[in-house]
Design a protein around this motif. Structure first.
Motif, mmCIF file in Angstrom:
data_model
loop_
_atom_site.group_PDB
_atom_site.id
_atom_site.type_symbol
_atom_site.label_atom_id
_atom_site.label_comp_id
_atom_site.label_asym_id
_atom_site.label_seq_id
_atom_site.Cartn_x
_atom_site.Cartn_y
_atom_site.Cartn_z
ATOM 1 N N ARG A 35 9.630 -4.940 -0.929
ATOM 2 C CA ARG A 35 8.173 -4.850 -1.071
ATOM 3 C C ARG A 35 7.638 -3.821 -0.076
ATOM 4 O O ARG A 35 6.743 -3.042 -0.393
ATOM 5 C CB ARG A 35 7.539 -6.216 -0.836
ATOM 6 N N ARG A 49 -0.609 2.224 -6.946
ATOM 7 C CA ARG A 49 -0.323 2.123 -8.386
ATOM 8 C C ARG A 49 0.664 1.008 -8.714
ATOM 9 O O ARG A 49 0.628 0.475 -9.810
ATOM 10 C CB ARG A 49 0.247 3.447 -8.900
ATOM 11 N N HIS A 50 1.558 0.663 -7.787
ATOM 12 C CA HIS A 50 2.660 -0.250 -8.096
ATOM 13 C C HIS A 50 2.600 -1.610 -7.409
ATOM 14 O O HIS A 50 3.430 -2.466 -7.693
ATOM 15 C CB HIS A 50 3.996 0.419 -7.753
ATOM 16 N N CYS A 51 1.687 -1.824 -6.510
ATOM 17 C CA CYS A 51 1.633 -3.099 -5.786
ATOM 18 C C CYS A 51 0.480 -3.950 -6.301
ATOM 19 O O CYS A 51 -0.700 -3.603 -6.118
ATOM 20 C CB CYS A 51 1.477 -2.866 -4.290
ATOM 21 N N GLU A 52 0.803 -5.068 -6.902
ATOM 22 C CA GLU A 52 -0.240 -5.940 -7.453
ATOM 23 C C GLU A 52 -1.112 -6.552 -6.357
ATOM 24 O O GLU A 52 -2.296 -6.808 -6.565
ATOM 25 C CB GLU A 52 0.357 -7.023 -8.356
ATOM 26 N N LEU A 55 -3.616 -3.818 -5.442
ATOM 27 C CA LEU A 55 -4.560 -3.623 -6.543
ATOM 28 C C LEU A 55 -5.569 -4.760 -6.634
ATOM 29 O O LEU A 55 -6.757 -4.524 -6.859
ATOM 30 C CB LEU A 55 -3.803 -3.460 -7.861
ATOM 31 N N GLU A 56 -5.111 -5.997 -6.449
ATOM 32 C CA GLU A 56 -6.032 -7.140 -6.464
ATOM 33 C C GLU A 56 -7.083 -7.016 -5.361
ATOM 34 O O GLU A 56 -8.265 -7.237 -5.598
ATOM 35 C CB GLU A 56 -5.269 -8.452 -6.278
#
Length: 93
Positions: A35, A49-52, A55-56
């Protein structure tokens, strides 16, 4: 650019570590090394772009900081400036 939520800590509430470990301040927990690769934008990965988790929190912060921001006035000014640029540089070519 590294994720702004990434920190490295040498201890937790219960123990100390020989090496600093990746800690996500958004999730408020330690994260696995894989991670942390995303957090550090390694291997063609990008945290935005790739880490939820990122992004949240980015979506939540955008809603909290910009409730009802009027974006139409900004886009109009940009279009006018672009038109001005075309007129001033068009004659030189």
């Amino acid at each position: 650019m590294t994720c702004p939520y990434l920190a490295y800590r040498e201890e937790s509430a219960e123990m100390q570590f020989a090496e600093p470990r990746a800690y996500c301040t958004a999730a408020e927990r330690f994260v696995q090394p894989m991670r942390a690769d995303v957090c550090n934008d390694r291997y063609d990965l990008a945290h935005d772009r790739h880490c939820e988790i990122f992004l949240e929190h980015a979506d939540a912060n955008e809603i909290e900081t910009d409730p009802g921001t009027d974006t139409d006035s900004d886009s109009g000014a940009g279009a006018e400036n672009a038109a001005d640029d075309d007129r001033t540089t068009g004659g030189d070519e």
